[in-house]
Design an enzyme around this catalytic site. Structure first.
Site, PDB file in Angstrom:
ATOM      1  N   GLU A  13     -16.979 -20.460 -22.981  1.00 20.25           N
ATOM      2  CA  GLU A  13     -17.258 -21.877 -22.824  1.00 20.25           C
ATOM      3  C   GLU A  13     -18.644 -21.979 -22.217  1.00 20.25           C
ATOM      4  O   GLU A  13     -18.816 -22.492 -21.129  1.00 20.25           O
ATOM      5  CB  GLU A  13     -16.205 -22.558 -21.958  1.00 20.25           C
ATOM      6  CG  GLU A  13     -16.068 -24.056 -22.208  1.00 20.25           C
ATOM      7  CD  GLU A  13     -17.336 -24.857 -21.883  1.00 20.25           C
ATOM      8  OE1 GLU A  13     -17.683 -25.732 -22.676  1.00 20.25           O
ATOM      9  OE2 GLU A  13     -17.960 -24.609 -20.856  1.00 20.25           O
ATOM     10  N   GLU A  70     -27.347 -22.669 -22.431  1.00 18.48           N
ATOM     11  CA  GLU A  70     -27.017 -21.383 -21.826  1.00 18.48           C
ATOM     12  C   GLU A  70     -27.213 -20.205 -22.782  1.00 18.48           C
ATOM     13  O   GLU A  70     -26.632 -19.145 -22.594  1.00 18.48           O
ATOM     14  CB  GLU A  70     -25.581 -21.397 -21.290  1.00 18.48           C
ATOM     15  CG  GLU A  70     -25.348 -22.477 -20.238  1.00 18.48           C
ATOM     16  CD  GLU A  70     -23.954 -22.444 -19.658  1.00 18.48           C
ATOM     17  OE1 GLU A  70     -23.484 -21.336 -19.317  1.00 18.48           O
ATOM     18  OE2 GLU A  70     -23.343 -23.507 -19.533  1.00 18.48           O
TER      19      GLU A  70
END
Length: 147
Positions: free
Chosen positions: A103, A112
């Site tokens: 996630e 990210e």
């Protein structure tokens, strides 16, 4: 721990999505959780019957929180935590994953470095036909003008 992490942990729909997505795939399988954070997805995989889970997390504070959560949930024997970036981890063939979960979507699904980390993990840390959760996603945009 950042404030946004608490909101994510308390997002019942998000958590149910991951539970439902993992449930048919993890029983008796080796699972790797990329960007494990507090360990929530690792705990889900363990409780759904994964044979083992490797939780990889790069942030020291989150590693400590994950250790605490995993211990308090009685899953320390099943979940191994590695404090590192997944791109720096090397696994033996016997530890390679049947399922990769992550996630690390961030804002707009590309945050990210998700695509790079997942491609690397799939290539180096997983078996050839490993399942990835989530397997895909969609972004929608609307063009607008402003005077």
């Amino acid at each position: 721990v950042n404030d946004w992490h608490f909101a994510m942990l308390n997002d019942a729909q998000r958590n149910q999505f991951y539970w439902d997505a993992l449930e048919p795939h993890v029983k008796g399988k080796r699972v790797i959780d990329i960007g494990a954070g507090s360990g929530l997805l690792s705990l889900m995989a363990a409780k759904l019957g994964a044979s083992s889970v490797i939780a990889i997390e790069g942030t020291a504070d989150m590693v400590e929180l994950a250790k605490l959560n995993i211990s308090r949930n009685g899953q320390a024997e099943k979940i191994r935590i590695i404090h590192n970036l997944s791109s720096e981890v090397t696994l033996s063939n016997s530890d390679k994953a049947d399922v990769i979960v992550s996630e690390t979507l961030g804002a707009l699904m590309l945050g990210e470095g998700m695509l790079d980390y997942m491609a690397d993990a799939r290539w180096r840390l997983a078996k050839p036909h490993a399942i990835v959760v989530p397997a895909g996603g969609a972004q929608h945009a609307v063009l607008i003008t402003s005077p």
